[in-house]
Design a protein around this motif. Structure first.
Motif, short mmCIF file in Angstrom:
data_model
loop_
_atom_site.label_atom_id
_atom_site.label_comp_id
_atom_site.label_asym_id
_atom_site.label_seq_id
_atom_site.Cartn_x
_atom_site.Cartn_y
_atom_site.Cartn_z
N ILE A 157 -1.19 -1.79 -10.54
CA ILE A 157 -1.28 -1.28 -9.18
C ILE A 157 -0.04 -0.42 -8.93
O ILE A 157 1.08 -0.89 -9.11
CB ILE A 157 -1.35 -2.41 -8.14
CG1 ILE A 157 -2.49 -3.37 -8.46
CG2 ILE A 157 -1.51 -1.83 -6.74
CD1 ILE A 157 -2.48 -4.63 -7.59
N THR A 158 -0.26 0.82 -8.49
CA THR A 158 0.88 1.73 -8.34
C THR A 158 1.01 2.35 -6.95
O THR A 158 1.93 3.11 -6.71
CB THR A 158 0.79 2.86 -9.37
OG1 THR A 158 -0.43 3.58 -9.16
CG2 THR A 158 0.84 2.33 -10.79
N ALA A 159 0.11 2.05 -6.01
CA ALA A 159 0.14 2.71 -4.70
C ALA A 159 0.66 1.79 -3.59
O ALA A 159 0.55 0.56 -3.68
CB ALA A 159 -1.26 3.22 -4.34
N ASN A 160 1.19 2.42 -2.55
CA ASN A 160 1.68 1.71 -1.37
C ASN A 160 0.59 1.64 -0.31
O ASN A 160 -0.27 2.51 -0.24
CB ASN A 160 2.89 2.43 -0.79
CG ASN A 160 4.08 2.40 -1.71
OD1 ASN A 160 3.94 2.37 -2.92
ND2 ASN A 160 5.26 2.43 -1.14
N VAL A 161 0.68 0.64 0.55
CA VAL A 161 -0.29 0.47 1.63
C VAL A 161 0.04 1.43 2.78
O VAL A 161 1.19 1.81 2.97
CB VAL A 161 -0.31 -1.00 2.10
CG1 VAL A 161 0.96 -1.35 2.88
CG2 VAL A 161 -1.54 -1.31 2.92
N ASP A 162 -0.97 1.83 3.52
CA ASP A 162 -0.81 2.63 4.73
C ASP A 162 -1.20 1.72 5.88
O ASP A 162 -2.39 1.52 6.15
CB ASP A 162 -1.71 3.86 4.66
CG ASP A 162 -1.47 4.84 5.80
OD1 ASP A 162 -0.55 4.60 6.61
OD2 ASP A 162 -2.21 5.84 5.88
N ALA A 163 -0.20 1.11 6.53
CA ALA A 163 -0.49 0.05 7.50
C ALA A 163 0.70 -0.20 8.40
O ALA A 163 1.81 0.25 8.14
CB ALA A 163 -0.83 -1.24 6.75
N ARG A 164 0.44 -0.95 9.47
CA ARG A 164 1.51 -1.56 10.26
C ARG A 164 1.54 -3.02 9.88
O ARG A 164 0.53 -3.72 9.96
CB ARG A 164 1.22 -1.40 11.76
CG ARG A 164 1.43 0.01 12.26
CD ARG A 164 1.36 0.14 13.77
NE ARG A 164 0.23 -0.56 14.36
CZ ARG A 164 0.34 -1.55 15.25
NH1 ARG A 164 1.51 -1.98 15.65
NH2 ARG A 164 -0.73 -2.12 15.74
N LEU A 165 2.69 -3.47 9.41
CA LEU A 165 2.86 -4.87 9.03
C LEU A 165 3.83 -5.51 10.01
O LEU A 165 4.80 -4.89 10.44
CB LEU A 165 3.42 -5.00 7.61
CG LEU A 165 2.59 -4.37 6.49
CD1 LEU A 165 3.30 -4.57 5.16
CD2 LEU A 165 1.20 -4.96 6.44
N ALA A 166 3.57 -6.75 10.37
CA ALA A 166 4.49 -7.47 11.25
C ALA A 166 5.87 -7.50 10.63
O ALA A 166 6.02 -7.38 9.42
CB ALA A 166 3.98 -8.89 11.49
N ASP A 167 6.88 -7.68 11.46
CA ASP A 167 8.25 -7.58 10.98
C ASP A 167 8.69 -8.76 10.14
O ASP A 167 9.85 -8.90 9.82
CB ASP A 167 9.22 -7.34 12.14
CG ASP A 167 9.24 -8.51 13.11
OD1 ASP A 167 8.40 -9.42 12.98
OD2 ASP A 167 10.07 -8.48 14.01
N GLY A 168 7.80 -9.61 9.75
CA GLY A 168 8.12 -10.72 8.86
C GLY A 168 6.94 -11.04 7.98
O GLY A 168 5.80 -11.04 8.43
N CYS A 169 7.22 -11.26 6.71
CA CYS A 169 6.21 -11.74 5.77
C CYS A 169 6.63 -13.18 5.48
O CYS A 169 7.71 -13.41 4.96
CB CYS A 169 6.24 -10.88 4.51
SG CYS A 169 4.96 -11.33 3.33
#
Length: 189
Positions: A157-169
């Motif tokens: 897997i080589t691509a980044n996500v296009d998203a809004r992620l909450a400020d904590g994982c």
């Protein structure tokens, strides 16, 4: 819904957490039980660019666990010795708030992997990953790949996500119960 802080990641953004004996490297490190939980809204889910778009991953090409998008589906996948050892999936869409929770329990003879969306179990699988995921040198990455983890088709897997992620994982050194996962969803929604 309550407001939540987020980071808006585009296909060029990612966050990396450096190697640490507590999370992925060091003498005798292994992980047997773990849960990862993240809130996300996706700007794009279709397509197979980069063999998938990483939301969260740890490891690399030889030992890994990842959560990623691939052709309008959300996946969690585990692998070792350069081979995919099990995955779960569920369809997702854009502009919807999701609580994604993935759990791994390699202490059981059936090596359980489970995927929850918005507090409900949507997919589960038995993995062949053995009794633990061994030490590895790849950083943890959030929003994009660090060490090219593999997908359910055993492709890097080589691509980044296009998203809004909450400020904590959120990272748990245990397998969250269905009730605990449901409570996180209810508290955040």
């Amino acid at each position: 819904s309550i407001s939540w802080e987020s980071i808006d990641l585009n296909p060029n953004d990612e966050v990396r957490i450096a190697d640490s004996p507590q999370i992925n490297s060091g003498s005798g490190y292994t992980f047997v039980k773990r849960s990862i939980s993240v809130w996300a809204t996706f700007d794009s889910v279709s397509g197979t660019d980069g063999n998938g778009r990483v939301i969260w991953e740890q490891g690399g090409t030889t030992q890994w666990w990842s959560i990623y998008l691939y052709d309008s589906n959300l996946y969690t996948c585990i692998g070792e010795s350069n081979s995919q050892k099990g995955h779960c999936s569920s369809p997702v869409s854009t502009s919807t708030l999701y609580l994604i929770t993935a759990t791994i329990d390699l202490s059981l003879s059936s090596n359980q992997m489970k995927l929850y969306i918005n507090g409900s179990l949507v997919s589960e699988a038995t993995t062949s990953a053995g009794s633990s995921l061994s030490s590895h040198g790849g950083n943890i990455a959030w929003g994009g790949p660090n060490s090219s983890p593999r997908n359910h088709l055993n492709e890097s897997i080589t691509a980044n996500v296009d998203a809004r992620l909450a400020d904590g994982c959120y990272w748990y050194e245990q397998v969250l119960t269905p009730t605990e996962i449901s409570n996180i969803w209810l508290a955040g929604n």
